[in-house]
Scaffold this active site. Structure first.
Site, PDB file in Angstrom:
ATOM      1  N   GLY A 193       1.683  -8.632  14.764  1.00 50.29           N
ATOM      2  CA  GLY A 193       2.892  -8.136  15.421  1.00 50.29           C
ATOM      3  C   GLY A 193       4.126  -8.304  14.562  1.00 50.29           C
ATOM      4  O   GLY A 193       5.248  -8.088  15.031  1.00 50.29           O
ATOM      5  N   HIS A 207       6.001  -4.567   8.628  1.00 51.68           N
ATOM      6  CA  HIS A 207       5.845  -3.116   8.768  1.00 51.68           C
ATOM      7  C   HIS A 207       5.881  -2.456   7.403  1.00 51.68           C
ATOM      8  O   HIS A 207       6.630  -2.875   6.532  1.00 51.68           O
ATOM      9  CB  HIS A 207       6.960  -2.525   9.658  1.00 51.68           C
ATOM     10  CG  HIS A 207       6.621  -1.173  10.178  1.00 51.68           C
ATOM     11  ND1 HIS A 207       6.863  -0.024   9.472  1.00 51.68           N
ATOM     12  CD2 HIS A 207       6.014  -0.803  11.323  1.00 51.68           C
ATOM     13  CE1 HIS A 207       6.423   1.002  10.171  1.00 51.68           C
ATOM     14  NE2 HIS A 207       5.905   0.568  11.299  1.00 51.68           N
ATOM     15  N   HIS A 267      -2.980  -1.955  12.562  1.00 52.96           N
ATOM     16  CA  HIS A 267      -2.255  -0.827  13.173  1.00 52.96           C
ATOM     17  C   HIS A 267      -2.120  -1.124  14.673  1.00 52.96           C
ATOM     18  O   HIS A 267      -1.623  -2.192  15.045  1.00 52.96           O
ATOM     19  CB  HIS A 267      -3.045   0.457  12.852  1.00 52.96           C
ATOM     20  CG  HIS A 267      -2.378   1.753  13.179  1.00 52.96           C
ATOM     21  ND1 HIS A 267      -1.061   1.881  13.543  1.00 52.96           N
ATOM     22  CD2 HIS A 267      -2.890   3.035  13.215  1.00 52.96           C
ATOM     23  CE1 HIS A 267      -0.780   3.159  13.762  1.00 52.96           C
ATOM     24  NE2 HIS A 267      -1.870   3.876  13.582  1.00 52.96           N
ATOM     25  N   ARG A 277      12.230  -0.268  17.498  1.00 51.14           N
ATOM     26  CA  ARG A 277      11.630  -0.230  18.835  1.00 51.14           C
ATOM     27  C   ARG A 277      11.476  -1.626  19.437  1.00 51.14           C
ATOM     28  O   ARG A 277      11.467  -1.785  20.661  1.00 51.14           O
ATOM     29  CB  ARG A 277      10.246   0.433  18.757  1.00 51.14           C
ATOM     30  CG  ARG A 277      10.262   1.826  18.183  1.00 51.14           C
ATOM     31  CD  ARG A 277       8.864   2.300  17.797  1.00 51.14           C
ATOM     32  NE  ARG A 277       8.295   1.506  16.707  1.00 51.14           N
ATOM     33  CZ  ARG A 277       7.092   1.690  16.199  1.00 51.14           C
ATOM     34  NH1 ARG A 277       6.313   2.630  16.673  1.00 51.14           N
ATOM     35  NH2 ARG A 277       6.651   0.931  15.206  1.00 51.14           N
ATOM     36  N   ASP A 302       4.655  -3.992  18.302  1.00 50.32           N
ATOM     37  CA  ASP A 302       3.467  -4.558  18.940  1.00 50.32           C
ATOM     38  C   ASP A 302       3.688  -5.989  19.425  1.00 50.32           C
ATOM     39  O   ASP A 302       2.963  -6.454  20.309  1.00 50.32           O
ATOM     40  CB  ASP A 302       2.281  -4.530  17.960  1.00 50.32           C
ATOM     41  CG  ASP A 302       1.793  -3.119  17.726  1.00 50.32           C
ATOM     42  OD1 ASP A 302       1.823  -2.323  18.675  1.00 50.32           O
ATOM     43  OD2 ASP A 302       1.404  -2.797  16.584  1.00 50.32           O
TER      44      ASP A 302
HETATM   45  N1  CMC Z   1       2.322 -12.225   8.600  1.00 51.56           N
HETATM   46  C1  CMC Z   1       2.450 -12.936   7.465  1.00 51.56           C
HETATM   47  N2  CMC Z   1       2.821 -12.381   6.290  1.00 51.56           N
HETATM   48  C2  CMC Z   1       3.046 -11.061   6.283  1.00 51.56           C
HETATM   49  C3  CMC Z   1       2.942 -10.274   7.415  1.00 51.56           C
HETATM   50  C4  CMC Z   1       2.554 -10.905   8.610  1.00 51.56           C
HETATM   51  N3  CMC Z   1       2.409 -10.208   9.738  1.00 51.56           N
HETATM   52  N4  CMC Z   1       3.232  -9.014   7.126  1.00 51.56           N
HETATM   53  C5  CMC Z   1       3.518  -9.001   5.826  1.00 51.56           C
HETATM   54  N5  CMC Z   1       3.400 -10.229   5.322  1.00 51.56           N
HETATM   55  C6  CMC Z   1       3.609 -10.625   3.929  1.00 51.56           C
HETATM   56  C7  CMC Z   1       2.350 -10.341   3.131  1.00 51.56           C
HETATM   57  O1  CMC Z   1       1.468 -11.429   3.147  1.00 51.56           O
HETATM   58  C8  CMC Z   1       2.922 -10.049   1.775  1.00 51.56           C
HETATM   59  O2  CMC Z   1       3.233 -11.270   1.161  1.00 51.56           O
HETATM   60  P1  CMC Z   1       3.006 -11.452  -0.438  1.00 51.56           P
HETATM   61  O3  CMC Z   1       3.902 -10.419  -1.087  1.00 51.56           O
HETATM   62  O4  CMC Z   1       3.409 -12.861  -0.677  1.00 51.56           O
HETATM   63  O5  CMC Z   1       1.549 -11.176  -0.672  1.00 51.56           O
HETATM   64  C9  CMC Z   1       4.220  -9.344   2.088  1.00 51.56           C
HETATM   65  O6  CMC Z   1       4.618  -9.795   3.378  1.00 51.56           O
HETATM   66  C10 CMC Z   1       4.086  -7.834   2.098  1.00 51.56           C
HETATM   67  O7  CMC Z   1       3.105  -7.513   3.084  1.00 51.56           O
HETATM   68  P2  CMC Z   1       2.035  -6.363   2.910  1.00 51.56           P
HETATM   69  O8  CMC Z   1       0.862  -6.651   3.810  1.00 51.56           O
HETATM   70  O9  CMC Z   1       1.736  -6.132   1.465  1.00 51.56           O
HETATM   71  O10 CMC Z   1       2.857  -5.122   3.456  1.00 51.56           O
HETATM   72  P3  CMC Z   1       2.268  -3.758   3.863  1.00 51.56           P
HETATM   73  O11 CMC Z   1       3.380  -2.806   3.922  1.00 51.56           O
HETATM   74  O12 CMC Z   1       1.084  -3.393   3.040  1.00 51.56           O
HETATM   75  O13 CMC Z   1       1.671  -4.075   5.335  1.00 51.56           O
HETATM   76  C11 CMC Z   1       1.435  -4.418   7.620  1.00 51.56           C
HETATM   77  C12 CMC Z   1       2.292  -3.802   6.520  1.00 51.56           C
HETATM   78  C13 CMC Z   1       1.922  -3.907   8.967  1.00 51.56           C
HETATM   79  C14 CMC Z   1      -0.027  -3.999   7.452  1.00 51.56           C
HETATM   80  C15 CMC Z   1       1.549  -5.944   7.541  1.00 51.56           C
HETATM   81  O14 CMC Z   1       2.882  -6.310   7.726  1.00 51.56           O
HETATM   82  C16 CMC Z   1       0.652  -6.637   8.551  1.00 51.56           C
HETATM   83  O15 CMC Z   1      -0.541  -6.829   8.286  1.00 51.56           O
HETATM   84  N6  CMC Z   1       1.196  -7.018   9.746  1.00 51.56           N
HETATM   85  C17 CMC Z   1       0.400  -7.617  10.779  1.00 51.56           C
HETATM   86  C18 CMC Z   1      -0.327  -6.552  11.595  1.00 51.56           C
HETATM   87  C19 CMC Z   1       0.623  -5.760  12.450  1.00 51.56           C
HETATM   88  O16 CMC Z   1       1.459  -6.287  13.141  1.00 51.56           O
HETATM   89  N7  CMC Z   1       0.434  -4.434  12.457  1.00 51.56           N
HETATM   90  C20 CMC Z   1       1.262  -3.502  13.252  1.00 51.56           C
HETATM   91  C21 CMC Z   1       2.008  -2.580  12.361  1.00 51.56           C
HETATM   92  S1  CMC Z   1       3.368  -1.702  13.088  1.00 51.56           S
HETATM   93  C22 CMC Z   1       2.928  -0.940  14.547  1.00 51.56           C
HETATM   94  C23 CMC Z   1       1.616  -0.319  14.609  1.00 51.56           C
HETATM   95  O17 CMC Z   1       1.197   0.431  13.739  1.00 51.56           O
HETATM   96  O18 CMC Z   1       0.959  -0.564  15.607  1.00 51.56           O
END
Ligand code: CMC
Length: 374
Positions: A261, A264, A225, A273, A317
């Site tokens: 970063g 989403h 987050h 954003r 982010d």
């Molecule tokens: N890097 C590499 N792969 C990713 C990423 C990433 N940042 N984000 C998603 N994926 C892949 C993930 O591995 C998955 O692949 P597979 O289907 O092959 O297993 C697929 O994309 C779907 O991802 P998910 O994690 O199941 O999606 P989600 O909706 O549960 O998670 C998230 C969303 C934000 C937690 C995730 O994208 C993530 O961990 N991002 C990195 C952390 C981040 O930047 N967080 C900030 C969120 S937005 C602003 C805020 O809240 O501050």
């Protein structure tokens, strides 16, 4: 196995509508605060106007804005016990700014005679107090970390400029102030994100605002987050240079590492954003010089590879990390600055939740063993 409901299951509540809100709407490529699109607000509203909009519900007129700003300025100073607590815990071994902020916000509830009062009038006052006090906590904490005397708030400065002033003891440029002001507006609100939802769950029990905000800060800290803005910059620093990006990314993909970063839960075609902050941050970095633009060069290459190879877009982010770095803000304070913005959204949601007088209590599908004998 017995189930008690036919409701659809969802991992992490993805895609589940968990309630109603009149504060914010999040859709593909669309973010709206109380009817106003985020790009309109980022271009035309200052953060204090955005805060008023979120907390009160309408665009302030000139007299309302002036009174709101005066009220915030009047609440900036902390009780001496809170200042002493900041001095004591900010330099403790392993102290993390988000934890210091969480502890001090919780402690401030003790000094507030209205702490237990969850009426709308009391909560409007507490919202303004927290909005004013959080930058002071961040500023004092940074002063202690840097070993300088506490910098008192400057009542002549607006919210963003005063925040930068208290952190550094130096008057910020108009350009830095503008960039931070817009970043606060972009970060202010985002419907049922994890920290806001946490604050609503706490408020749903009719617990107090300081408690709900304390829980929200704990939730925002996590790297999935709000903590992602710090981790995104840590990653760019680890990459170090544009020529290292290809090998870094190849290794990240091979080891299935998450690139902080990016991605989403709601925005699958990009976070509205991110380009707004990226453009502002790059413009500011270009005026600062090559040490600042270097990180945008590295970040843009990471971004291109993520899009080309994974079709995963940056979230807000990612540009935040590069932008705050260009402005000289210490990396461990990036998520606390997110708090300085999101406090407005949290407080608006806590007010909205208390108005419903409804407990939030979903059910789980039991998947454990059954019919065991003790
Ligand atoms: N890097 C590499 N792969 C990713 C990423 C990433 N940042 N984000 C998603 N994926 C892949 C993930 O591995 C998955 O692949 P597979 O289907 O092959 O297993 C697929 O994309 C779907 O991802 P998910 O994690 O199941 O999606 P989600 O909706 O549960 O998670 C998230 C969303 C934000 C937690 C995730 O994208 C993530 O961990 N991002 C990195 C952390 C981040 O930047 N967080 C900030 C969120 S937005 C602003 C805020 O809240 O501050």
């Amino acid at each position: 196995m017995t189930t008690t409901t036919a409701a659809p299951k969802s991992q992490g509540l993805a895609g589940v509508t968990a309630g109603e809100t009149a504060i914010c709407s999040v859709g593909q490529g669309k973010l709206v605060y109380r009817g106003y699109a985020i790009d309109d607000l980022a271009e035309h509203a200052c953060f204090e106007e955005t805060a008023f909009l979120l907390l009160v519900g309408h665009k302030p007129d000139a007299a309302e804005l002036s009174a709101f700003k005066d009220e915030i300025v009047g609440y900036r100073r902390l009780p001496v016990g809170a200042v002493n607590l900041i001095k004591e815990i900010s330099k403790a071994p392993g102290a993390v700014p988000m934890d210091v902020l969480r502890t001090v916000v919780s402690y401030l509830g003790q000094f507030d005679p209205n702490c237990q009062d969850i009426s709308p009038a009391a909560e409007q006052t507490k919202s303004r107090q927290l909005l004013a006090q959080i930058p002071t906590i961040i500023g004092h904490m940074q002063n202690v970390i840097d070993g300088r005397d506490i910098v008192e708030p400057d009542d002549s400065l607006g919210h963003a400029a005063n925040l930068l002033w208290m952190m550094t003891g130096q008057k910020p440029s108009d350009e830095s102030t503008k960039v931070v002001d817009v970043s606060l507006t972009l970060y202010a609100e985002h419907d049922f994100n994890a920290s806001t939802f946490a604050s609503r769950v706490i408020a749903g029990t009719n617990a107090d605002m300081h408690g709900a905000v304390t829980g929200a800060i704990a939730a925002l800290k996590g790297p999935l987050h709000g903590g992602a803005n710090e981790k995104a910059m840590d990653m760019l620093l680890e990459v170090g240079a544009v020529e290292n990006v290809d090998s870094y990314m190849a290794n990240a993909f091979a080891t299935k590492a998450k690139i902080m970063g990016f991605g989403h839960r709601v925005y699958k075609q990009g976070d509205h954003r991110a380009p707004i902050l990226h453009a502002l941050g790059r413009e500011a970095a270009e005026k600062i010089g090559p040490e600042a633009t270097k990180w945008f060069d590295v970040g843009e290459k990471v971004q291109k590879i993520m899009l080309d190879e994974k079709d995963i877009h940056p979230n807000v982010d990612f540009p935040c990390g590069m932008t705050y770095y260009a402005l000289g803000i210490p990396v461990p304070q990036y998520t606390p600055l997110f708090v300085a913005a999101r406090i407005t959204g949290w407080c608006a949601h806590i007010l909205e939740q208390h108005a419903t007088q409804k407990l939030i209590r979903p059910i789980a599908e039991y998947v454990g063993p059954e019919n065991l004998k003790w």
